[in-house]
Design an enzyme around this catalytic site. Structure first.
Site, PDB file in Angstrom:
ATOM      1  N   LYS A 107       0.638 -75.711  81.381  1.00 44.46           N
ATOM      2  CA  LYS A 107       0.598 -75.438  79.940  1.00 44.46           C
ATOM      3  C   LYS A 107       1.511 -74.265  79.642  1.00 44.46           C
ATOM      4  CE  LYS A 107      -1.731 -76.898  76.296  1.00 44.46           C
ATOM      5  NZ  LYS A 107      -2.376 -78.213  76.205  1.00 44.46           N
TER       6      LYS A 107
HETATM    7  N1  GLU Z   1      -0.628 -80.813  74.414  1.00 47.82           N
HETATM    8  C1  GLU Z   1      -1.237 -82.080  74.640  1.00 47.82           C
HETATM    9  C2  GLU Z   1      -2.528 -81.905  75.435  1.00 47.82           C
HETATM   10  O1  GLU Z   1      -3.166 -80.901  75.379  1.00 47.82           O
HETATM   11  C3  GLU Z   1      -0.281 -83.083  75.236  1.00 47.82           C
HETATM   12  C4  GLU Z   1       0.259 -82.730  76.569  1.00 47.82           C
HETATM   13  C5  GLU Z   1       1.365 -83.673  77.024  1.00 47.82           C
HETATM   14  O2  GLU Z   1       1.616 -84.658  76.382  1.00 47.82           O
HETATM   15  O3  GLU Z   1       1.950 -83.355  78.072  1.00 47.82           O
HETATM   16  O4  GLU Z   1      -2.984 -82.804  76.078  1.00 47.82           O
END
Ligand code: GLU
Length: 471
Positions: A107
């Site tokens: 993240k």
């Molecule tokens: N930010 C989104 C999540 O928390 C998508 C992450 C992604 O598509 O890699 O799942």
């Protein structure tokens, strides 16, 4: 109210993990290896803006590299810090494992309020942040692939993809360095709606099992269910819209930044969104009642509560007052660990984040595969499928001497394009993951909630992958 202390976000995720670990018999040390975050990078960089140098701090946390690339969004918010991105990265590991998306968890975040900056300034900042990450291989199609999250969207992903391409002009797979891009920059149909669509599919999976619905004191289908949504951003908006338009759910309250509105007859979500864009507020919408202390409305009487805003919305302070028998976590970490314990004690059913909001990363996976394949899904077979169906229909009509209805013919012969294939893949993923969680929920001794079941399924898969690779 309880005397328990409210843990931080990272600690909350770890406590949930540890609650699940008790049911598993992992080799010594593996539990710790899976739980810890492998690395967290902080980058500080200056951008010349409005006549002075502004310094920004950004993060990329990599929780688990048992599979690569690692995957997870980049959020823009003033709440971003190392603890938050680490918690969110850990959730990404469990989420990907649960829905069988072959990625590790990561993240990112930038400490910024995007509303403080003009579009051209945001582009400048984003490109500079991307540069810092790209040069450290923290953005890379085979190693680390970001996506949108709170405060970012298609626009930021297009800038990041372009920045990567400028720095890697001969990389034929450059577009796969980030997902959630606009269609004209290598995106995929259905990515914007994907997380909200996933919430809809998750709820359908839940109601497909009357025994599960009965545990929440509910029955029937989604039709007529009263739903309260917190947060009408990309995820909350799409979830509410689809549930209302396609499943007959009634959105009785929406909680936003500036307050909440209630209308037991149902709020028209498309109109409400337009109202928010035009006026900047939910206040004054139709016949609804405005409540300035929006958070109070989390405790509003309803059938389904959808927290789709930020982590910690349901916490030690308000958990006891929540009346909804079913809570589906559209946000990441909206229920803290102690709140989860209180809600469970009160007989609430929680559909956990790692499952509920996995639609986004699932369609990100499809986008990444599309980028590596360099071809739109359905492009080769669509018309071929259509002509075979037409052949069959013509044959049937001439044999039976009777014309089939135009509506049937149109529906039957329609060959699946990219959007239909993406939705089908997402639906299949959400159904499959629900069943795997459910098998543990109902089949294992002493597992009495979906979150623990979800963690068990995920941890087992991550553990198997570590063991197979031989640490
Ligand atoms: N930010 C989104 C999540 O928390 C998508 C992450 C992604 O598509 O890699 O799942």
């Amino acid at each position: 109210m309880t005397s328990q202390r409210e843990p931080g976000f990272r600690e909350s995720v770890d406590l949930m993990f540890q609650r699940a670990i008790r049911h598993l018999d992992l080799p010594p040390g593996l539990e710790h290896k899976i739980r810890i975050c492998n690395s967290t990078y902080a980058v500080r960089f200056g951008v010349r803006l409005r006549g002075k140098i502004e310094t920004f701090t950004g993060y990329r946390a990599i929780h688990s590299e048992h599979l690569e690339p690692v995957k997870g969004g980049i959020r823009y918010s003033t709440a971003v810090n190392a603890n938050e991105v680490e918690a969110l990265a850990a959730l990404m590991t469990y989420k990907c494992a649960l829905v069988e998306v072959p990625f590790g968890g990561a993240k990112g975040g930038l400490h910024i309020d995007p509303r403080d900056w003009e579009t051209s300034e945001l582009e400048h900042i984003t490109r500079r942040f991307a540069y810092e990450l790209i040069k450290r291989d923290l953005i890379n199609p085979s190693q680390n692939v970001p996506a949108p999250d709170v405060g970012t969207g298609e626009r930021e992903m297009a800038w990041i993809a372009d920045q990567y391409q400028r720095l890697n002009t001969t990389d034929i797979n450059a577009r796969a360095c980030v997902t959630g891009k606009p269609l004209n920059s290598g995106g995929i149909a259905g990515r914007v709606e994907a997380t909200g669509r996933g919430i809809q599919y998750a709820l359908r999976s839940f109601f497909r099992h009357p025994e599960d619905a009965a545990l929440a004191g509910l029955d029937g289908t989604l039709d007529g269910k009263r739903v309260v949504v917190q947060g009408l951003g990309n995820v909350g908006f799409h979830a509410a819209k689809f549930l209302q338009e396609e499943d007959g759910a009634v959105i009785t309250a929406v909680i936003e930044r500036d307050g909440a509105i209630i209308d037991e007859n149902g709020l028209e979500i498309e109109d409400l969104r337009r109202h928010i864009v035009e006026t900047g507020s939910v206040r004054g919408f139709g016949n609804s009642t405005f409540v300035s202390d929006g958070a109070e409305v989390l405790a509003h009487d309803c059938d389904i509560l959808i927290p789709a805003a930020l982590e910690g919305a349901i916490n030690i302070e308000n958990a006891d007052r929540i009346r909804a028998p079913l809570i589906i976590e559209a946000a990441n970490g909206p229920v803290t660990f102690p709140a989860d314990e209180i809600l469970r004690r009160n007989g609430k059913i929680i559909v956990p984040d790692a499952y509920a909001n996995a639609g986004g990363v699932t369609v990100s996976y499809f986008e990444w595969v599309k980028n590596l394949g360099h071809i739109r899904f359905g492009r080769l077979q669509r018309r071929q499928e259509e002509s075979r169906y037409e052949l069959l229909i013509n044959e049937l009509e001439s044999n039976f001497g009777r014309e089939l209805s135009d509506e049937f013919k149109q529906k039957y012969t329609y060959g699946a394009g990219e959007l239909e294939l993406v939705r089908s893949g997402l639906d299949d993923t959400m159904r499959g993951a629900y069943e795997s969680m459910r098998d543990v929920w109902h089949g294992w001794n002493d597992v009495d909630d979906l979150r623990t079941a979800a963690y068990i399924v995920s941890i087992q898969r991550v553990a198997a992958s570590y063991e197979a690779a031989g640490l």
